[in-house]
Design a protein around this motif. Structure first.
Motif, mmCIF file in Angstrom:
data_model
loop_
_atom_site.group_PDB
_atom_site.id
_atom_site.type_symbol
_atom_site.label_atom_id
_atom_site.label_comp_id
_atom_site.label_asym_id
_atom_site.label_seq_id
_atom_site.Cartn_x
_atom_site.Cartn_y
_atom_site.Cartn_z
ATOM 1 N N TRP A 188 0.636 -1.078 0.112
ATOM 2 C CA TRP A 188 -0.140 -0.104 -0.103
ATOM 3 C C TRP A 188 1.416 1.020 0.108
ATOM 4 O O TRP A 188 1.937 1.219 0.218
ATOM 5 C CB TRP A 188 -0.729 -0.322 1.289
ATOM 6 N N THR A 201 -1.060 -3.811 -4.303
ATOM 7 C CA THR A 201 -1.767 -5.480 -4.326
ATOM 8 C C THR A 201 -3.453 -5.120 -4.182
ATOM 9 O O THR A 201 -3.738 -4.933 -3.251
ATOM 10 C CB THR A 201 -0.232 -5.931 -3.869
ATOM 11 N N THR A 215 -7.748 -2.861 -6.452
ATOM 12 C CA THR A 215 -6.063 -1.887 -6.517
ATOM 13 C C THR A 215 -6.476 -0.675 -6.723
ATOM 14 O O THR A 215 -7.805 -0.760 -7.208
ATOM 15 C CB THR A 215 -5.118 -3.048 -7.606
#
Length: 427
Positions: A188, A201, A215
């Motif tokens: 993140w 991701t 995402t």
């Protein structure tokens, strides 16, 4: 009067002219030799950088016979093969040659179309490329020299290194995806200036399956409780302050325990770890990873069955647990209680007075119940609303061997309407 020049004078003129021409010839000869020597030196320099200079032009007749290539000093193996008289048909297998022949036949219809092909090196090169497959990208245009005669002008680029880099990136991405899928982790970004949260991701569900379209930028307030977001922001503010003061040395590699909403708004503990870095737009961001905490939090060490049960109870994400002495000094708490008041480590609360930690909204109700337990030595409970939230508070006495209440254990839950899904119950 006869003005005819003597023959000797005419002979003298021819000697001078001949000498002058010889001088010019010698000067031209030395210039050509000098240019050739300079060209050889430049070729040697060019070969030293052959890995970086990987583009060239070759010109073929309409029968695909090699005419010439540019630059003249080119160390690429394909260029050398074509310059030595070999043809594409000699280099490629029958299937690839058929594709290339079709490409040349239809090149006038598709002037901007690229053709990608490869061939295996059979001779040892100075770069040690023997046995390696070389990949090329070719673009071709037609150059007419007469009404019926034309040439193929081919711009060819050696893309072997780019292809290897692409495959390596794919391998790295595959390993990363495999790692994240097996651990349930996700990566993140949290932007310092705009406080926008971005998932790099995908998220995983409880069975480690990828959550579709997870995402990109997400609404972080919908991902975690308000208290956990305030904790994350307070830690980020402290990190930024230390970063500007001490640089990267002031950026500790510490674990931030926060709760995220899982399936049906259930709370799940995650470990966040990150560092302050600058992104591609030179903006300061907190970038890191998050791991689902499947083990009990760091409240108590597992021991016998009683310790294990107590440790598991302290790890509840919804239940806040704390205990105070008669002076209302906090003697311990669990992670949920600490997160409610933007404190990362529960141990930082130990010894602090209750009123210096708990918010003013809940403190009067908590103080009243705790005082009642200390005064009566019996358990007490209270339920009520705080703005749009519901508080359920329980407190029990902890006695010494002399039957004296020296500590009170408090347990409470705060419920919000956002904690419940909007789906109607099934009939």
């Amino acid at each position: 009067m006869d003005k005819t020049l003597p023959v000797a004078d005419l002979g003298m003129d021819w000697v001078i002219v001949l000498a002058f021409l010889c001088v010019i010839f010698l000067v031209a000869f030395f210039i050509v030799v000098f240019l050739l020597r300079e060209g050889i030196k430049k070729q040697q320099l060019y070969e030293n950088f052959s890995g970086s200079v990987n583009e060239f032009i070759v010109v073929f007749s309409r029968r695909l016979e090699f005419l010439y290539g540019l630059p003249m000093y080119m160390s690429d193996p394909l260029f050398r093969w074509l310059s030595s008289g070999s043809t594409f048909q000699d280099l490629l297998d029958s299937k690839d040659w058929a594709r290339m022949k079709l490409y040349f036949d239809e090149v006038e219809k598709h002037q901007n179309m690229s053709f990608v092909f490869s061939h295996d090196l059979e001779d040892a090169s100075s770069n040690g490329d023997k046995g390696r497959t070389q990949w090329y990208e070719m673009k071709t245009v037609l150059e007419y020299v007469s009404v019926q005669e034309f040439r193929y002008v081919c711009f060819i680029k050696n893309i072997s290194r780019e292809n290897e880099n692409r495959k390596e990136r794919e391998r790295i991405q595959m390993r990363l995806d495999n790692l994240l899928q097996n651990t349930g982790d996700f990566l993140w970004n949290y932007e310092v200036e705009d406080r926008r949260f971005k998932l790099l991701t995908p998220l995983m569900d409880e069975e480690h399956r990828v959550v579709p379209q997870s995402t990109g930028y997400v609404e972080i307030r919908k991902m975690m409780p308000e208290s956990d977001l305030e904790l994350l922001n307070s830690i980020l503010n402290a990190r930024v302050k230390d970063y500007h003061t001490f640089g990267s040395r002031g950026d500790p590699f510490e674990t931030i325990k926060v709760r995220l909403y899982g399936t049906d708004k259930t709370l799940v503990w995650y470990c966040f770890r990150g560092r302050l870095v600058t992104d591609e737009d030179n903006r300061l961001v907190l970038q890191g990873s998050a791991r689902r905490m499947d083990m009990v939090l760091d409240n108590l060490v597992f021991g016998d069955d009683k310790d294990a049960i107590l440790s598991a109870a302290l790890s509840f994400p919804d239940v806040r647990i704390f205990w105070v002495d008669r002076d209302f000094n906090i003697q311990g708490c669990n992670q949920s209680f600490a997160a409610d008041y933007q404190i990362m480590n529960p141990r930082e609360i130990y010894g602090k007075s209750l009123d210096s930690v708990v918010s003013s909204k809940i403190l009067p109700y908590m103080s009243k119940i705790l005082s009642e337990v200390f005064d009566t030595g019996r358990s007490a409970a209270w339920k009520g609303s705080l703005s749009e939230r519901l508080l359920m508070l329980n407190a029990v006495p902890i006695r010494s061997k002399d039957n004296i209440t020296h500590t009170t254990l408090g347990v409470y839950m705060v419920l919000d309407k956002n904690d419940f899904p909007n789906e109607a119950p099934e009939s």
